[in-house]
Design an enzyme around this catalytic site. Structure first.
Site, PDB file in Angstrom:
ATOM      1  N   ILE A  93       0.913  -1.149   0.000  1.00 26.97           N
ATOM      2  CA  ILE A  93       0.000   0.000   0.000  1.00 26.97           C
ATOM      3  C   ILE A  93       0.949   1.194   0.000  1.00 26.97           C
ATOM      4  O   ILE A  93       1.889   1.255   0.809  1.00 26.97           O
ATOM      5  CB  ILE A  93      -0.955  -0.020   1.225  1.00 26.97           C
ATOM      6  CG1 ILE A  93      -1.785   1.259   1.331  1.00 26.97           C
ATOM      7  CG2 ILE A  93      -0.217  -0.230   2.523  1.00 26.97           C
ATOM      8  CD1 ILE A  93      -2.857   1.193   2.454  1.00 26.97           C
ATOM      9  N   SER A  94       0.747   2.139  -0.915  1.00 29.77           N
ATOM     10  CA  SER A  94       1.694   3.244  -1.071  1.00 29.77           C
ATOM     11  C   SER A  94       1.687   4.169   0.146  1.00 29.77           C
ATOM     12  O   SER A  94       0.715   4.228   0.903  1.00 29.77           O
ATOM     13  CB  SER A  94       1.351   4.046  -2.326  1.00 29.77           C
ATOM     14  OG  SER A  94       1.343   3.196  -3.454  1.00 29.77           O
ATOM     15  N   GLN A  95       2.773   4.930   0.259  1.00 39.30           N
ATOM     16  CA  GLN A  95       2.911   5.958   1.301  1.00 39.30           C
ATOM     17  C   GLN A  95       1.731   6.942   1.191  1.00 39.30           C
ATOM     18  O   GLN A  95       1.352   7.316   0.073  1.00 39.30           O
ATOM     19  CB  GLN A  95       4.234   6.659   0.996  1.00 39.30           C
ATOM     20  CG  GLN A  95       4.574   7.867   1.785  1.00 39.30           C
ATOM     21  CD  GLN A  95       5.650   8.690   1.072  1.00 39.30           C
ATOM     22  OE1 GLN A  95       5.752   8.692  -0.153  1.00 39.30           O
ATOM     23  NE2 GLN A  95       6.433   9.394   1.846  1.00 39.30           N
TER      24      GLN A  95
END
Ligand code: SAM
Length: 216
Positions: free
Chosen positions: A63-65
């Site tokens: 899950i991206s930043q």
């Protein structure tokens, strides 16, 4: 024992990581203040849900930043009511953010297990404007096209032609383009026959694997 105060963690993330770095679109900030990111990360990582980096979600994916999700969403310049396509559902978090702002959100994920998990989380929270399909997102999702905006959350060697074709006239495509290890976040705009693109910043994403992406 008192559990983590996710609401406060969310507030601090919005203030420090987003506003602090220049994210200013009120719709984007409101969506981030509302979506419970802790629901989209594996249980072992819930304490870290609002940390300033990507988190593993299984199947070698992340899950991206939060900041990257916000920046990409801001690049779409949404007003509400739009029809959006996301490529790379992953945890479903980016989809939830889009579902808070836009009218309809479609997402394609190549890994069935992730797609199913995201679908379960999104419907348990109550999002009714989200549809997920398992497949090769480099080919888009033609059935619901054209889209006002397309967002690709994996790194591509080039901008897939199918995605440009499925973009509405006046629409925007946000996509990381570059090598396997680092890319440039790129915004592509379609106006009549003219296709323009501008670079936003360097970024690092897992690869976009498919017919118009990297080979497996
Ligand atoms: N947007 C996600 C979120 O909010 O959690 C994060 C996405 S993760 C960085 C990238 C995702 O793209 C992975 O789940 C990966 O399986 C998916 N992916 C890679 N190539 C794809 C393709 N051709 N079609 C659909 N999904 C793809």
């Amino acid at each position: 024992m008192i559990g983590p105060n996710f609401q406060e963690m969310r507030r601090l993330m919005v203030e420090g990581q987003l506003k602090g770095r220049g994210v200013s679109d009120e719709k984007v900030l409101a969506a981030f203040s509302k979506v419970p990111r802790e629901r989209f990360v594996p249980e072992d990582y819930q304490q870290n849900a609002y940390d300033d980096y990507p988190i593993p979600i299984g199947n070698n994916q992340t899950i991206s930043q939060p900041y990257m999700v916000a920046l990409m969403t801001e690049c779409l310049a949404l007003k509400g009511e739009e029809r959006i396509l996301e490529i790379g559902t992953g945890s479903g978090y980016q989809m939830a953010i889009l579902a808070e702002i836009a009218g309809e959100v479609y997402s394609v994920e190549r890994i069935e297990e992730l797609a199913k998990y995201a679908e379960t989380v999104l419907s348990s929270i109550g999002y009714e404007n989200c549809r997920i399909k398992v497949g090769d997102g480099t080919l888009g999702w033609e059935e619901n096209s054209p889209y006002d905006g397309i967002i690709v959350t994996a790194g591509a060697p080039n901008v897939p032609k199918s995605l440009i074709e499925q973009l509405k006239d006046g629409g925007r495509l946000v996509i990381p383009v570059g090598g396997g290890f680092s890319q440039v976040l790129t915004v592509v705009e379609k106006k009549g026959k003219s296709i323009t693109s501008r670079d936003i910043c360097g970024c690092v994403f897992v690869p976009l694997i498919g017919k118009e992406g990297w080979s497996d």
